[in-house]
Scaffold this motif. Structure first.
Motif, PDB file in Angstrom:
ATOM      1  N   SER A   1       1.007  -1.218   0.021  1.00  0.00           N
ATOM      2  CA  SER A   1      -0.150  -0.019   0.204  1.00  0.00           C
ATOM      3  C   SER A   1       1.078   1.324   0.205  1.00  0.00           C
ATOM      4  O   SER A   1       1.937   0.905   0.313  1.00  0.00           O
TER       5      SER A   1
ATOM      6  N   ALA B   1       0.660   3.559   2.338  1.00  0.00           N
ATOM      7  CA  ALA B   1       1.438   3.533   3.301  1.00  0.00           C
ATOM      8  C   ALA B   1       2.623   3.008   3.863  1.00  0.00           C
ATOM      9  O   ALA B   1       3.155   3.151   4.828  1.00  0.00           O
TER      10      ALA B   1
ATOM     11  N   CYS C   1       1.954   7.822  10.478  1.00  0.00           N
ATOM     12  CA  CYS C   1       0.459   7.733   9.779  1.00  0.00           C
ATOM     13  C   CYS C   1       0.050   9.754   9.856  1.00  0.00           C
ATOM     14  O   CYS C   1       1.022  10.248  10.745  1.00  0.00           O
TER      15      CYS C   1
ATOM     16  N   CYS D   1      -7.444   7.764   4.301  1.00  0.00           N
ATOM     17  CA  CYS D   1      -7.115   6.828   5.306  1.00  0.00           C
ATOM     18  C   CYS D   1      -7.007   5.273   4.363  1.00  0.00           C
ATOM     19  O   CYS D   1      -6.427   4.433   4.253  1.00  0.00           O
TER      20      CYS D   1
ATOM     21  N   CYS E   1      -4.775   5.431   1.154  1.00  0.00           N
ATOM     22  CA  CYS E   1      -3.160   5.591   1.805  1.00  0.00           C
ATOM     23  C   CYS E   1      -2.677   3.874   2.273  1.00  0.00           C
ATOM     24  O   CYS E   1      -1.931   3.106   2.060  1.00  0.00           O
ATOM     25  N   HIS E   2      -4.595   3.350   3.071  1.00  0.00           N
ATOM     26  CA  HIS E   2      -3.651   2.387   3.629  1.00  0.00           C
ATOM     27  C   HIS E   2      -3.655   1.031   2.834  1.00  0.00           C
ATOM     28  O   HIS E   2      -3.572  -0.247   2.767  1.00  0.00           O
TER      29      HIS E   2
ATOM     30  N   PHE F   1      -5.420  -3.946   5.719  1.00  0.00           N
ATOM     31  CA  PHE F   1      -5.105  -3.464   6.969  1.00  0.00           C
ATOM     32  C   PHE F   1      -6.634  -3.052   8.247  1.00  0.00           C
ATOM     33  O   PHE F   1      -5.883  -2.805   9.227  1.00  0.00           O
ATOM     34  N   CYS F   2      -7.764  -3.175   7.623  1.00  0.00           N
ATOM     35  CA  CYS F   2      -8.336  -2.396   9.101  1.00  0.00           C
ATOM     36  C   CYS F   2      -9.217  -4.058   9.455  1.00  0.00           C
ATOM     37  O   CYS F   2     -10.222  -3.687  10.460  1.00  0.00           O
TER      38      CYS F   2
END
Lengths: 246, 160, 405
Positions: B34, B36, B42, B79, B82-83, B101-102
């Motif tokens: 990603s 990120a 962050c 978010c 980027c992630h 990620f989440c």
């Protein structure tokens, strides 16, 4: 968005390049909107978003505004007309006196005294201070009382699980939704809604959107040019969407 | 002429460091990771993010929806942009799918979020657009073009 | 002197468990139905963007209206201080509680996002009559709990009268609120009149009375409780009275609508040319729900049990259809958006009278709700002392005796 033709790799790279350059360079060559609010600033009641619709200019058979709305907000349906969402729709109407036939776009009328907000039990239906009536989908419980209260049938309920939402317009099962004057766009400084843009692009200019406080706005000049009236004026809802030519 | 040269340089720069600047949501050097991954930090210090990311999100959510504040820093869309990770074909993988990620931390801590029933779990559709007005025909043409191109490129970023 | 004591419902355990699991099955089905509607989304139901409130709302509103109506008996005993009804008051309050809870359960399970119930309970928009109703309903449950306590516990028995009066006031406001949910919808021709509130009150009186009668008779079938002939004949008289009152208010509602210019087109629709809705109104709401019961009750000179039972069922069928007419027909009639124009075409059905075909899931949910109310009653009477019994020379089943000591 499905069944797209395959594009060659080169084609693709060229396109990405153009896209990137477009995003990066165009802002420089285009004058910025004068009245655009900084992103960090809260909206105020000094801004009064409104829309004027000139029915005489609205073309029969044209659905540019509807298509643009679908595109902008990702309102892809399921071919179930009874339950699919419609934020803006076209009506064909006939004058009962002289039988003249006209077409009009119907959308949320953004009332200053919105019945939907009065009845909403959680206050999810609300009127933003700049005059946009919309649903806070984080607190909407899906009771549909606002849909019962709306005199214009402007609202839709999301009847199924969605998967193809666009980033700019989140929406999902179990909540009520409706036209929000493209709040996301205008907050980002674009001074036009998707439907107005499409109508202008078609060259019909039937829809004029803008800020009532800005004397030079398109909506103000439209209001000056022609007599506008509100639908269901008997209910004194003071809609911000007005019509001329009907 | 001078300006043009700078722009050209800039565009080359953009193309070679797409992780940082990419705005079309897909890029070949992003495969398997990603944006990120190539960033230092962050939007807030990492320890704070780990513990309080949802506080920022909830706060931003009300500020945006009710007051129309559109700052990018704590924006949910940002978010995700980027992630989100990309698979070997350069397609974005839904950020809430397994192992993403989440999702990973939340499984461990038995947190259940419904945000992605509404919010797109991959960057999709038009980017929150440049500031433009449409007062003249010429600009019209350009926005139209831009939108078309961006939408077209969007097709590649792989939905679903 | 005779003494009235309250007893549990004595029923052999086989019958109890059969009933319990029978009702439990329906509740389970109702729950599964609602779960299915929630996970799939409402497109699997008959409801859509035109008919936004459907069968679940018919069931729910009806149950809530009945909930306030079954409190009649308790109200008569406490507000009007009629000793005769006193022994039956606790049961009446229990029924009110049971119907209220199940009506609310249906409403909540039909929400688009039942998982956000906590939002509904914590954020209120005080302008919304709907929010006030949430208050009224939960408040009513609390008031009823208090009232039942004062009646069943000897120590606080002396407060039962004020508690009863309080509950009575509350229920009148509650039904007014329920009626106002529709009365405040100014944009729809069918609603938006103040008469809907008293109409709902008078409907609640009728439906509550017959439901009470039916439940009393069912309990009586298993166990002789203290139901004097006098009470039965009073319930009969009340039913007749409320039938006429309903008829009167129904006429009043439609006559006032005829006088309001804005509502005339709708009146023509409902009374004359609304197809299935006109039929439902005349045949269902008026003939089955009001005329036939009046006829059966008045023509039966012997005042037999069977005519009352027959009427009870007819009234309950009629009540369901009345809700159908109020809720569905009111939405089916297209909105009049333009004054001088008629809508010819629309992709959103603005120009047609909508039809509503409920799905099996909505029906399952509704039945589940009814089963829920009955199971609450069953468990309540079997475990707490709700049923009055006379202690007098060990002849508890003697029901010819008057209650008054």
């Amino acid at each position: 968005m499905k069944n797209k033709p395959t594009t060659s790799r080169r084609d693709f790279i060229v396109k990405s390049l153009t896209a990137i350059s477009a995003v990066y360079f165009i802002p420089d060559i285009i004058t910025k909107a004068e009245s655009a609010k900084p992103l960090a600033q809260e909206v105020t009641s000094d801004t009064k978003w409104a829309m004027s619709i000139d029915v005489d200019k609205c073309a029969k058979g044209c659905t540019a505004c509807v298509d643009a709305c679908v595109e902008e907000n990702g309102l892809y349906g399921f071919d179930r007309p009874e339950t699919d969402s419609q934020w803006i729709r076209k009506l064909t109407i006939k004058n009962i006196k002289d039988d003249k036939i006209k077409v009009v776009p119907m959308l949320c009328q953004h009332c200053e005294n919105p019945p939907c907000c009065d009845v909403c039990p959680t206050g999810a239906s609300f009127r933003r201070v700049d005059g946009i009536v919309m649903v806070n989908q984080h607190t909407c419980i899906g009771c549909r009382y606002c849909m019962m209260a709306c005199p214009f049938k402007a609202r839709s309920f999301v009847h199924e699980n969605l998967t193809e939402q666009v980033t700019n317009a989140p929406r999902g099962k179990g909540c009520v939704e409706s036209c929000n004057f493209c709040a996301n766009r205008i907050d980002h400084g674009i001074s036009t809604t998707a439907c107005e843009e499409a109508c202008m692009k078609e060259g019909h200019n039937a829809i004029s959107f803008g800020d009532l406080s800005d004397t030079k706005s398109r909506v103000n000049s439209a209001l000056k040019k022609k007599d506008n009236r509100r639908l269901r004026s008997d209910l004194s809802l003071k809609q911000r969407v007005t019509y001329s030519g009907i | 002429m001078h300006q043009l040269a700078i722009r050209l340089l800039l565009s080359i720069l953009i193309l070679v460091t797409p992780n940082v600047f990419s705005h079309d949501g897909i890029n070949h050097s992003l495969i398997g990771k990603s944006k990120a991954d190539s960033q230092e930090q962050c939007v807030e210090p990492t320890e704070i993010m780990q513990k309080e990311h949802f506080v920022f999100l909830y706060h931003q959510r009300d500020k945006t929806v009710i007051k129309g504040v559109r700052t990018k820093n704590h924006s949910f869309a940002n978010c995700i942009d980027c992630h989100v990770s990309y698979d070997e074909k350069g397609k974005a993988i839904p950020i809430n799918s397994e192992g993403q990620f989440c999702q990973t931390c939340h499984v461990q801590t038995a947190v259940n979020i419904d945000c992605f029933s509404c919010h797109a779990s991959v960057p999709r559709g038009r980017k929150s657009v440049a500031k433009i007005t449409l007062e003249n025909e010429h600009n019209f043409h350009i926005t139209k073009l831009t939108n078309e191109i961006i939408n077209h490129v969007g097709d590649y970023s792989g939905e679903k | 002197m005779d003494k009235i004591v309250f007893r549990k419902f004595i029923i052999d355990s086989k019958t109890f468990w059969t009933m319990f699991f029978g009702l439990g099955f329906f509740i389970l089905v109702g729950f599964l139905c609602s779960h299915y509607m929630e996970t799939e989304g409402h497109y699997v139901t008959g409801m859509n963007n035109q008919i936004v409130w459907g069968l679940p709302h018919i069931f729910a509103v009806l149950l809530i209206v009945i909930a306030s109506g079954v409190l009649n008996i308790a109200s008569i005993s406490s507000v009007f201080d009629k000793k005769l009804y006193k022994p039956l008051a606790p049961l009446s309050a229990l029924l009110a509680m049971a119907f209220l809870i199940s009506g609310l359960a249906i409403l909540v399970l039909d929400l688009g996002r039942p998982d956000r119930l906590i939002v509904a309970m914590t954020t209120y928009n005080f302008k919304s009559i709907f929010a006030w109703n949430i208050f009224l309903y939960s408040g009513f449950a609390a008031v009823l709990g208090l009232y039942i306590w004062t009646m069943l516990d000897r120590n606080v028995n002396r407060f039962s009268r004020p508690a009863g009066i309080f509950a009575f006031t509350w229920r009148i406001i509650l039904t007014t609120g329920t009626g106002s949910i529709f009365g405040f919808l100014i944009s729809r021709e069918a609603y938006g009149t103040a008469i809907l509130a008293p109409l709902f009150i008078i409907m609640s009186l009728l439906y509550g009375t017959v439901v009470y009668y039916l439940i009393l008779r069912t309990i009586n079938y298993f166990q002789k409780t203290l139901v004097s002939e006098e009470i039965i004949s009073n319930l009969r008289k009340l039913t007749i009275l409320f039938l006429f009152a309903n008829l009167y208010f129904l006429v009043l509602y439609h006559v006032t609508n005829l006088y309001i210019a804005k509502h005339q087109a709708f009146e023509k629709f409902i009374l004359l040319d609304g197809g299935v809705y006109t039929f439902a109104f005349w045949f269902g709401q008026v003939i089955i729900g009001l005329i036939l019961p009046i006829y059966f009750l008045l023509s039966d000179k012997k005042k037999s049990e069977s005519s009352m039972i027959k009427s009870t069922f007819l009234i309950l069928i009629g009540s369901f259809i009345a809700m159908y007419v109020i809720i569905i027909a009111g939405q089916a009639y297209p909105l009049k958006i333009f004054t001088n124009y008629e809508i010819l075409e629309s992709s959103f059905f603005d120009n047609v009278v909508h039809s509503y075909i409920p799905s099996i899931y909505e029906f399952g949910l509704g039945l589940g709700g009814i089963a829920l109310s009955l199971i609450i009653v069953l468990v309540g009477v079997a475990n707490l002392d709700f049923l009055p019994t006379i202690i007098k020379g060990h002849k508890p089943e003697d029901k010819t005796d008057s209650v008054s000591q």
